[in-house]
Scaffold this motif. Structure first.
Motif, short mmCIF file in Angstrom:
data_model
loop_
_atom_site.label_atom_id
_atom_site.label_comp_id
_atom_site.label_asym_id
_atom_site.label_seq_id
_atom_site.Cartn_x
_atom_site.Cartn_y
_atom_site.Cartn_z
N SER A 147 0.84 -1.21 0.00
CA SER A 147 0.00 0.00 0.00
C SER A 147 0.88 1.25 0.00
O SER A 147 0.49 2.29 -0.54
N ASP B 134 -6.00 -1.42 -4.70
CA ASP B 134 -5.34 -1.99 -3.52
C ASP B 134 -6.34 -2.92 -2.83
O ASP B 134 -7.22 -2.45 -2.12
N GLN C 191 -7.46 0.24 0.11
CA GLN C 191 -7.65 -0.98 0.88
C GLN C 191 -8.79 -0.81 1.88
O GLN C 191 -9.61 -1.70 2.05
MG LIG Z 1 -1.93 -2.74 2.19
#
Ligand SMILES: [Mg+2]
Ligand SMILES: Nc1ncnc2c1ncn2[C@@H]1O[C@H](COP(=O)(O)OP(=O)(O)OP(=O)(O)O)[C@@H](O)[C@H]1O
Length: 401
Positions: A168, A289, A209
């Motif tokens: 990330s 992500d 995410q």
């Molecule tokens: Mg991540």
């Protein structure tokens, strides 16, 4: 708090804070009372003394009655503003502290600033290149230790790796939420530090995410991707992200409130709103992500189709734990401890028999186990008995472990 039965503990913590506040305010009021009483005593004594002196003067003929009235009126006029002094002093002090804090905030330098001669980013093809990128949130702990890769225009590169490897972080660096501490990131040959942040962020679409929604309607949240989009476009994006079914079921449809940070939606619904909003933005460069991590396999499969369509002819960087979603990527990068451990296509990495192959095999094992369970359930099925429920288990490597 409820999950951990901690209500009493938290109430105590709150009580303790309130107690400290009570103590402090009692001290303030006591000192104010002492101040006021002291002032009153001093003033009354002073007034009495001057009045007496004046009265004696009047008796002796050195003062007139007018003098007596004058002294009395003057003393009282003097006393009243004096009485306010304590309070005014306190207010002024408080105001100065507030102003200092405000200026402190105003004078704080932004960490990420446009260069003085920053030009808008010109995306012609959309090639993204990381060139020996190094990065650390805290200097003592480097997260990325020299990452180089290229996402050719219109191609898809996947990044996989264990949790905390820095996947990330790569997407945050591309968005320039942080500046790299070494190396550089180029989009079509332009260093992202040399272009304006507005133009950079307008060119990249991101499904993060952890999706955070605004406390407003679903329509508002989807339209966030592109503010000037019409209702029809919003609905089309919702359809592509497979969220339209849920929206139709909701009594208020697109005007359903999602609650603070989107807490009234399930994890998968939130994630699909995030996908819809990126579909609507339709940027030349796409970053996903763990975009489908909160979805069941069936919905994931359907959305994958939509995402593939969106990613078509767009440069995409895909981060995923579920390896089956990225087998088609043009290149797969395995990140481990801030370095690129392996890279190549799915077939090549499997043949190599390294980290990727072991991750893949573990996930295959989980799937094989599930298939086996399903088979066992079929064969042991007695004529008058329901087959045991096989829920959709372990699909992520973490769970498989
Ligand atoms: Mg991540
Ligand atoms: N703002 C931050 N300040 C300090 N450290 C951070 C910060 N954000 C992330 N980290 C650390 O950087 C490391 C990499 O984080 P990152 O979010 O990139 O991991 P990841 O590879 O995406 O992991 P996951 O698969 O669990 O999402 C982690 O060890 C994390 O603790």
């Amino acid at each position: 708090m409820k999950y951990f039965g901690a209500e009493a503990r938290e109430a105590q913590r709150y009580d303790r804070s309130v107690e400290r506040y009570e103590d402090a305010s009692i001290r303030t009021y006591t000192s104010l009372a002492v101040l006021n009483t002291g002032q009153a005593v001093i003033f009354t004594l002073g007034l009495t003394a001057t009045m007496l002196m004046c009265a004696i003067g009047v008796r002796n003929g050195t003062n007139t009655v007018g003098d007596f009235v004058l002294v009395n009126a003057m003393m009282i006029q003097l006393y009243q503003p004096l009485n306010f002094m304590g309070m005014v002093y306190r207010e002024i002090k408080q105001a100065i502290i507030d102003i200092e804090k405000m200026f402190g905030v105003l004078h704080r330098e932004a960490e990420i600033k446009d260069a003085p001669d920053a030009k808008p980013l010109v995306v012609s093809a959309g090639t993204v290149r990381f060139d020996d990128v190094r990065f650390a949130y805290e200097p003592a702990r480097p997260i990325l230790k020299g990452i180089s890769f290229e996402v050719p225009a219109g191609k898809t590169v996947a990044i996989v790796g264990p949790s905390g490897a820095g996947k990330s972080t790569i997407s945050r660096l591309l968005f320039r939420l942080y500046d790299v501490s070494g190396g550089r990131i180029l989009i079509d040959g332009q260093d992202i530090r040399a272009v304006t942040q507005d133009s950079l962020r307008a060119s990249i679409g991101m499904v993060p995410q952890d999706t955070v929604l605004f406390n407003d309607t679903i329509r508002y949240n989807i339209r966030y991707g592109r503010w000037d989009a019409g209702d029809a476009e919003v609905e089309e994006a919702a359809r592509l992200a497979q969220i339209d079914h849920f929206i139709r079921m909701a009594p208020k449809g697109y005007d359903t409130q999602v609650g603070e940070r989107g807490l009234k939606l399930s994890g998968g619904e939130k994630q699909r709103v995030a996908i819809a909003r990126t579909v609507l933005k339709a940027p030349p460069i796409l970053v996903l992500d763990e975009a489908t991590s909160a979805l069941d396999t069936h919905t994931e499969h359907e959305i994958q189709g939509a995402l593939d369509r969106v990613a078509k002819n767009r440069t995409s960087l895909v981060i995923a734990h579920r390896l089956s979603t990225i087998v088609g990527a043009d290149e797969i990068i395995v990140l481990d401890q801030g370095r690129i451990a392996e890279r190549g296509t799915h077939a090549k990495l499997l043949a190599q028999g390294g980290l990727y192959a072991s991750m893949w095999n573990r996930q295959r094992e989980a799937e094989a186990a599930r298939e086996k369970l399903a088979k066992m359930a079929d064969s042991s099925e007695a004529p008058n008995r329901e087959p045991p429920l096989v829920d959709d288990p372990v699909t992520t490597p973490a769970a498989a472990e």
